[in-house]
Enzyme design. Structure first.
Site, PDB file in Angstrom:
ATOM      1  N   LYS A 192       0.838  -1.210   0.000  1.00  0.00           N
ATOM      2  CA  LYS A 192       0.000   0.000   0.000  1.00  0.00           C
ATOM      3  C   LYS A 192       0.871   1.259   0.000  1.00  0.00           C
ATOM      4  O   LYS A 192       0.549   2.265  -0.651  1.00  0.00           O
ATOM      5  CB  LYS A 192      -0.926  -0.010   1.224  1.00  0.00           C
ATOM      6  CG  LYS A 192      -1.747   1.277   1.418  1.00  0.00           C
ATOM      7  CD  LYS A 192      -2.619   1.585   0.222  1.00  0.00           C
ATOM      8  CE  LYS A 192      -3.675   2.645   0.473  1.00  0.00           C
ATOM      9  NZ  LYS A 192      -3.370   3.778   1.294  1.00  0.00           N
ATOM     10  N   ASN A 196       0.908   4.269  -2.766  1.00  0.00           N
ATOM     11  CA  ASN A 196       0.774   5.693  -2.503  1.00  0.00           C
ATOM     12  C   ASN A 196       1.930   6.492  -3.089  1.00  0.00           C
ATOM     13  O   ASN A 196       1.751   7.629  -3.536  1.00  0.00           O
ATOM     14  CB  ASN A 196       0.672   5.940  -0.997  1.00  0.00           C
ATOM     15  CG  ASN A 196      -0.704   5.597  -0.456  1.00  0.00           C
ATOM     16  OD1 ASN A 196      -1.438   4.811  -1.054  1.00  0.00           O
ATOM     17  ND2 ASN A 196      -1.059   6.160   0.678  1.00  0.00           N
ATOM     18  N   GLU A 199       1.198   6.929  -6.605  1.00  0.00           N
ATOM     19  CA  GLU A 199       0.136   7.945  -6.660  1.00  0.00           C
ATOM     20  C   GLU A 199       0.735   9.350  -6.635  1.00  0.00           C
ATOM     21  O   GLU A 199       0.317  10.229  -7.391  1.00  0.00           O
ATOM     22  CB  GLU A 199      -0.802   7.729  -5.467  1.00  0.00           C
ATOM     23  CG  GLU A 199      -1.930   8.714  -5.327  1.00  0.00           C
ATOM     24  CD  GLU A 199      -2.717   8.462  -4.053  1.00  0.00           C
ATOM     25  OE1 GLU A 199      -2.974   9.437  -3.312  1.00  0.00           O
ATOM     26  OE2 GLU A 199      -3.064   7.289  -3.783  1.00  0.00           O
TER      27      GLU A 199
END
Length: 491
Positions: A192, A196, A199
């Site tokens: 995760k 991110n 992202e």
């Protein structure tokens, strides 16, 4: 709702994500118990408001006593914690432990640091419980309608939590749930974290594309929105490209474009920074994402930038650019740079898997990111396919499909960066990605000079081109030194 029946799952934390996840679970047919940690004078009445509002009439039970909450859940209990990362998770675990039974499962769905998750897995298992660190991406909409969920930790917990987590996960276009077991310890939260980081890179790249259109082509917002909407119909189709088109065409209540009135100071919560720190600790380059993190930090210094802009005059070429040509070059730069960002991210995942013995399935990770999450994009199918081949690439950009794509995109990419630099227009992420690509594809780099300097002033040794790898040498550069060396180096 049958009040005599035990709940299938419990959820603690009724902020935006927790509230919507509870509604998602109930909507999929699960009986859900909810509880919210009360902070005196701040959050009193949270459970009551939820139960009398959005949860009314649904298969959700609300509790204000933690013992009653735990007792309402069927065994082995599954309790999902949606609280702020950090000490709040540890405090909540300590409150829960006295009420749990052997084999019960705690699920941390927040943005916890993967090292904290690894520690909590060991702690829970030592006490006879199980712990799952599940990265959840998708924001409020994903929590309610289907998120990308990345669980890892106590492997024996997976068969127990799988039906619930996969039911509330987003579904990829082929119907596959965007949720699968990642691996042991803190691997779910590590994946995760890298999500991110990518992202951050994606958002910086899109902002640079927007800025080039605005500054070099002088396109009005509606025209830029059409460009992004067009890109969203092809290989760049993704959630962030889609919402960018919507942002550019959105007007506020005064009738003006809202994006033009938003201060150019970007915030960050820390997961991008964590990505960069952990990549550095693993000895892996994550330059594009690091650039995105640093650009957010620089953007926050609005007053300093305003002062500096008055101290230096910009020299613009004032060239007239062909809109179609520049837009095609911008497409190439954005697409190629995004591929670099994903390639860097997956390279860090592969190194972490090797270092920590996680045995991560890169193809499975790519598939989990195809729906629900913020970086969902159409080319994740191509990434998954690349990692599913018998001869898995050592680096994503060496996979045949992406090799062809990069060769096709390179001419427009470098022309775009050159034009922007010539106009003194900052495109740090585009240029970082391009320089990474050039370094990656260079058989020879000037690092020999760096290692010579290190050996000269610190006796850090070096390897020779005419000797096998792994043999280290030290030179008495000045004739005044000795044979003492500081030891071998990490390359």
């Amino acid at each position: 709702m049958d009040n005599s029946r035990k709940s299938d799952i419990g959820l603690i934390g009724l902020a935006v994500m927790g509230e919507n996840l509870a509604l998602n679970m109930a909507g999929k047919g699960w009986e859900v118990s909810v509880y919210n940690r009360t902070v005196r004078g701040v959050e009193e009445g949270v459970v009551e408001r939820f139960m009398n509002g959005r949860a009314k009439g649904k298969s959700i039970r609300g509790y204000t006593d933690i013992a009653d909450f735990v007792a309402s859940i069927g065994t082995p209990r599954k309790i999902m914690m949606m609280v702020r990362a950090g000490s709040a998770v540890d405090e909540l675990m300590e409150q829960l432990f006295p009420h749990l039974a052997e084999g019960d499962i705690l699920i941390d769905g927040g943005n916890s640091n993967y090292e904290d998750t690894g520690r909590r897995v060991l702690l829970a298992e030592k006490k006879g419980f199980r712990f799952v660190g599940a990265g959840v991406s998708g924001g409020e909409e994903g929590a309610l309608n289907g998120a990308s969920i990345m669980p890892g930790g106590s492997e024996s917990a997976w068969p127990e939590v799988k039906p619930v987590l996969q039911s509330i996960a987003a579904k990829a276009p082929d119907g596959t749930p965007c949720c699968d077991w990642v691996g042991p310890a803190g691997s779910g939260h590590f994946v995760k974290m890298i999500h991110n980081g990518i992202e951050y890179g994606d958002m910086q790249l899109i902002s640079e594309a927007y800025w080039v259109m605005k500054k070099l082509l002088d396109l009005p917002n509606e025209e830029m929105a059409k460009v992004f909407a067009g890109w969203n119909e092809g290989k760049l189709r993704s959630y962030l490209i889609e919402i960018t088109a919507g942002i550019l065409s959105h007007k506020d209540k005064t009738g003006g474009y809202l994006v033009d009135r938003i201060l150019d100071a970007a915030g960050q919560k820390g997961t991008g920074k964590w990505s960069v720190i952990n990549a550095m600790e693993l000895g892996m380059p994550l330059g594009l994402i690091a650039t995105a993190v640093f650009e957010r930090s620089l953007s926050a210094s609005k007053e300093l930038r305003t002062q500096a802009s008055g101290a230096y005059a910009r020299e613009r070429l004032q060239a007239v650019y062909n809109e179609e040509e520049l837009t095609e070059e911008l497409y190439a730069a954005l697409y190629a740079s995004k591929l670099v960002s994903y390639a860097q991210g997956f390279a860090v995942l592969q190194r972490a898997s090797e270092t920590f013995g996680w045995n991560l399935d890169a193809a499975s990770v790519a598939r989990m990111w195809r729906g629900g999450c913020i970086i969902r994009s159409v080319f994740l199918n191509d990434i998954a396919a690349a990692f599913e081949t018998a001869d898995k690439p050592g680096h994503l950009l060496l996979a045949p499909y992406f090799k062809n794509e990069m060769n096709r995109l390179l001419p427009g990419w470098k022309r775009l960066v050159a034009k922007a630099i010539g106009e003194e227009l900052p495109v740090p992420a585009f240029s970082s990605a391009l320089n990474y690509f050039y370094s990656l594809t260079s058989a020879h780099l000037p690092a020999n000079m760096i290692q010579a300097q290190r050996d000269y002033f610190g006796a850090h040794t070096f390897e020779r081109t005419d000797e096998p790898r792994g043999r280290f040498f030290h030179e008495n550069w000045t004739g005044r030194g000795g044979d003492t060396r500081s030891g071998t180096y990490g390359a």
